[in-house]
Write an enzyme that holds these catalytic residues in place. Sequence first.
Site, PDB file in Angstrom:
ATOM      1  N   GLU A  17       6.545-108.922 -58.986  1.00 53.51           N
ATOM      2  CA  GLU A  17       7.542-107.800 -59.469  1.00 53.51           C
ATOM      3  C   GLU A  17       8.906-108.511 -59.699  1.00 53.51           C
ATOM      4  O   GLU A  17       9.322-109.128 -58.617  1.00 53.51           O
ATOM      5  CB  GLU A  17       7.624-106.630 -58.420  1.00 53.51           C
ATOM      6  CG  GLU A  17       8.661-105.524 -58.713  1.00 53.51           C
ATOM      7  CD  GLU A  17       8.613-104.523 -57.746  1.00 53.51           C
ATOM      8  OE1 GLU A  17       7.992-103.387 -57.584  1.00 53.51           O
ATOM      9  OE2 GLU A  17       9.574-104.931 -56.987  1.00 53.51           O
ATOM     10  N   THR A  48      11.026-103.472 -62.484  1.00 52.96           N
ATOM     11  CA  THR A  48      11.476-102.080 -61.976  1.00 52.96           C
ATOM     12  C   THR A  48      12.689-101.378 -62.796  1.00 52.96           C
ATOM     13  O   THR A  48      13.160-102.205 -63.575  1.00 52.96           O
ATOM     14  CB  THR A  48      12.319-102.322 -60.425  1.00 52.96           C
ATOM     15  OG1 THR A  48      13.488-103.085 -60.508  1.00 52.96           O
ATOM     16  CG2 THR A  48      11.239-103.135 -59.737  1.00 52.96           C
ATOM     17  N   ALA A  51      17.291 -96.128 -60.632  1.00 55.29           N
ATOM     18  CA  ALA A  51      17.422 -94.820 -60.595  1.00 55.29           C
ATOM     19  C   ALA A  51      18.506 -94.056 -61.618  1.00 55.29           C
ATOM     20  O   ALA A  51      19.468 -94.846 -61.739  1.00 55.29           O
ATOM     21  CB  ALA A  51      17.958 -94.246 -59.203  1.00 55.29           C
ATOM     22  N   LYS A 164      -3.107 -88.104 -59.879  1.00 59.48           N
ATOM     23  CA  LYS A 164      -2.514 -89.129 -60.469  1.00 59.48           C
ATOM     24  C   LYS A 164      -3.597 -89.883 -61.391  1.00 59.48           C
ATOM     25  O   LYS A 164      -3.279 -90.163 -62.425  1.00 59.48           O
ATOM     26  CB  LYS A 164      -1.758 -90.101 -59.756  1.00 59.48           C
ATOM     27  CG  LYS A 164      -0.718 -90.910 -60.404  1.00 59.48           C
ATOM     28  CD  LYS A 164       0.079 -91.829 -59.200  1.00 59.48           C
ATOM     29  CE  LYS A 164       0.749 -91.317 -58.252  1.00 59.48           C
ATOM     30  NZ  LYS A 164       1.714 -91.994 -57.396  1.00 59.48           N
ATOM     31  N   GLN A 175       2.314 -99.610 -52.252  1.00 54.15           N
ATOM     32  CA  GLN A 175       3.588-100.002 -51.321  1.00 54.15           C
ATOM     33  C   GLN A 175       3.264-101.365 -50.626  1.00 54.15           C
ATOM     34  O   GLN A 175       2.397-101.354 -50.220  1.00 54.15           O
ATOM     35  CB  GLN A 175       4.031 -98.616 -50.539  1.00 54.15           C
ATOM     36  CG  GLN A 175       5.285 -98.881 -49.899  1.00 54.15           C
ATOM     37  CD  GLN A 175       6.536 -98.991 -50.642  1.00 54.15           C
ATOM     38  OE1 GLN A 175       6.532-100.139 -51.090  1.00 54.15           O
ATOM     39  NE2 GLN A 175       7.360 -97.976 -50.721  1.00 54.15           N
TER      40      GLN A 175
HETATM   41  P1  FAD Z   1       4.426 -88.937 -57.022  1.00 54.87           P
HETATM   42  O1  FAD Z   1       3.376 -89.736 -57.439  1.00 54.87           O
HETATM   43  O2  FAD Z   1       4.913 -87.701 -57.836  1.00 54.87           O
HETATM   44  O3  FAD Z   1       4.414 -88.587 -55.384  1.00 54.87           O
HETATM   45  C1  FAD Z   1       5.433 -88.187 -54.857  1.00 54.87           C
HETATM   46  C2  FAD Z   1       5.015 -87.005 -53.675  1.00 54.87           C
HETATM   47  O4  FAD Z   1       4.457 -85.967 -54.558  1.00 54.87           O
HETATM   48  C3  FAD Z   1       4.019 -87.613 -52.729  1.00 54.87           C
HETATM   49  O5  FAD Z   1       4.213 -87.024 -51.544  1.00 54.87           O
HETATM   50  C4  FAD Z   1       2.806 -87.181 -53.320  1.00 54.87           C
HETATM   51  O6  FAD Z   1       1.574 -86.907 -52.130  1.00 54.87           O
HETATM   52  C5  FAD Z   1       2.867 -85.887 -54.044  1.00 54.87           C
HETATM   53  N1  FAD Z   1       2.317 -85.565 -55.354  1.00 54.87           N
HETATM   54  C6  FAD Z   1       2.161 -86.593 -56.323  1.00 54.87           C
HETATM   55  N2  FAD Z   1       1.355 -85.815 -57.365  1.00 54.87           N
HETATM   56  C7  FAD Z   1       1.430 -84.627 -57.057  1.00 54.87           C
HETATM   57  C8  FAD Z   1       0.690 -83.601 -57.567  1.00 54.87           C
HETATM   58  N3  FAD Z   1       0.183 -83.874 -58.976  1.00 54.87           N
HETATM   59  N4  FAD Z   1       0.654 -82.247 -56.990  1.00 54.87           N
HETATM   60  C9  FAD Z   1       1.152 -82.113 -55.817  1.00 54.87           C
HETATM   61  N5  FAD Z   1       2.032 -83.232 -55.047  1.00 54.87           N
HETATM   62  C10 FAD Z   1       1.922 -84.516 -55.586  1.00 54.87           C
HETATM   63  N6  FAD Z   1      11.281 -96.456 -57.678  1.00 54.87           N
HETATM   64  C11 FAD Z   1      12.313 -96.672 -58.374  1.00 54.87           C
HETATM   65  O7  FAD Z   1      13.299 -95.821 -58.677  1.00 54.87           O
HETATM   66  N7  FAD Z   1      12.174 -97.498 -59.566  1.00 54.87           N
HETATM   67  C12 FAD Z   1      11.031 -98.503 -59.430  1.00 54.87           C
HETATM   68  O8  FAD Z   1      10.756 -99.261 -60.343  1.00 54.87           O
HETATM   69  C13 FAD Z   1      10.029 -98.215 -58.539  1.00 54.87           C
HETATM   70  N8  FAD Z   1       9.125 -98.773 -58.518  1.00 54.87           N
HETATM   71  C14 FAD Z   1       8.134 -98.948 -57.401  1.00 54.87           C
HETATM   72  C15 FAD Z   1       6.638 -99.323 -57.782  1.00 54.87           C
HETATM   73  C16 FAD Z   1       5.709 -99.227 -56.820  1.00 54.87           C
HETATM   74  C17 FAD Z   1       4.596-100.305 -56.811  1.00 54.87           C
HETATM   75  C18 FAD Z   1       6.054 -98.084 -55.590  1.00 54.87           C
HETATM   76  C19 FAD Z   1       4.822 -98.265 -54.621  1.00 54.87           C
HETATM   77  C20 FAD Z   1       7.001 -97.607 -55.604  1.00 54.87           C
HETATM   78  C21 FAD Z   1       8.083 -97.652 -56.428  1.00 54.87           C
HETATM   79  N9  FAD Z   1       9.317 -96.845 -56.595  1.00 54.87           N
HETATM   80  C22 FAD Z   1      10.058 -97.006 -57.526  1.00 54.87           C
HETATM   81  C23 FAD Z   1       9.823 -95.865 -55.579  1.00 54.87           C
HETATM   82  C24 FAD Z   1       8.908 -94.653 -55.897  1.00 54.87           C
HETATM   83  O9  FAD Z   1       9.628 -93.843 -57.085  1.00 54.87           O
HETATM   84  C25 FAD Z   1       9.163 -93.424 -54.604  1.00 54.87           C
HETATM   85  O10 FAD Z   1       8.244 -93.924 -53.805  1.00 54.87           O
HETATM   86  C26 FAD Z   1       9.044 -92.053 -55.017  1.00 54.87           C
HETATM   87  O11 FAD Z   1       9.302 -91.444 -53.850  1.00 54.87           O
HETATM   88  C27 FAD Z   1       7.658 -91.589 -55.221  1.00 54.87           C
HETATM   89  O12 FAD Z   1       7.123 -92.037 -56.601  1.00 54.87           O
HETATM   90  P2  FAD Z   1       5.697 -91.539 -56.879  1.00 54.87           P
HETATM   91  O13 FAD Z   1       5.607 -92.128 -58.676  1.00 54.87           O
HETATM   92  O14 FAD Z   1       4.617 -92.275 -56.164  1.00 54.87           O
HETATM   93  O15 FAD Z   1       5.666 -90.237 -57.029  1.00 54.87           O
END
Ligand code: FAD
Length: 286
Positions: A17, A48, A51, A164, A175
């Site tokens: 990354e 990445t 925001a 997802k 993570q």
């Molecule tokens: P989601 O999958 O939407 O999950 C967020 C919360 O909602 C979780 O608690 C989950 O349990 C819940 N949830 C998920 N889907 C559903 C559903 N269908 N119904 C009900 N609840 C649900 N951030 C950046 O700004 N830029 C980046 O480039 C970036 N890269 C990342 C790369 C990796 C590998 C990781 C692990 C994280 C990265 N992040 C990045 C951080 C990430 O955006 C945050 O962790 C954010 O808080 C959650 O994103 P997510 O896509 O996992 O969200």
Amino acid sequence: MKIIDKFKADKTVYSFEVFPPKKDDDIKTIYKTLDGLSHLNPDFISVTYGAGGNAVDNKTCQIAAILKEKYKIEPLAHLTCINSDKSEVLAILDQLKTANVSNILALRGDKNPNEIEKTDFIHSSDLTEFILKNGDFSVAGACYPEGHFESETKILDVLNLKKKVDAGASHLISQLFFDNECFYSFKEHCRLANINVPIEAGIMPVVNVRQIERLVSLCGASLPNKFVKIINRYGTNKEALRDAGIAYAIDQIVDLITNGVEGIHLYTMNNPYVAIKITEAIKNLL
Ligand code: FAD
């Protein structure tokens, strides 16, 4: 090429990354990082997405295009949706199509009181579905071995992760974590929840004290005793901490590969020196 196809070969997928240069910095400042990383022959490099990013000043897309064109390395472009509506996401998808980038890591992004939160996409699963409906993309998703901080329980988070995957995420990147046992127990929960896509382990070599403080406050990763002892002993010795951090990451990776992990995703922090040291140590294991 679709990254998911790389998991079909009989080897551990190995990826990096990187993050784009700051807003006012020239895009070319990333070349030094990419020059160093490209020699290590990773299966792909993810970029990445900041925001509040947008299509007008999309360095993620520019770097993904550079990876593809100049370095001939498959890029995985991160894309968050919390601050974007459908038309803004469509504009970025168009840019990615023009640059011939066909792999996207679909994310919701973190809530930030300084950015306007939009409502077209509530979860990353909504973005995943939308991307797949609007182009010939392969979509990856993020996962959290210690549970996402907004989820009441780890199990609930895994059940949401299943949504997802059902929405079309064909591979997952975790993570960062410092305790492999957390990752193994998470994988077991995933299999019980019928999540069968490849899961890459996210490894962050910790090489300075500032990084540790930031990490723990941001992602809440738990720190095993062995790791805390390293920080306590070498926290004031820059070179020693760097070398111990690299050794700790290598130890984690060796254990993960030995236990059959499908992929290792190295959070390089744009530091080729660290990536080179780790890759040299583990390349014959992949
Ligand atoms: P989601 O999958 O939407 O999950 C967020 C919360 O909602 C979780 O608690 C989950 O349990 C819940 N949830 C998920 N889907 C559903 C559903 N269908 N119904 C009900 N609840 C649900 N951030 C950046 O700004 N830029 C980046 O480039 C970036 N890269 C990342 C790369 C990796 C590998 C990781 C692990 C994280 C990265 N992040 C990045 C951080 C990430 O955006 C945050 O962790 C954010 O808080 C959650 O994103 P997510 O896509 O996992 O969200």
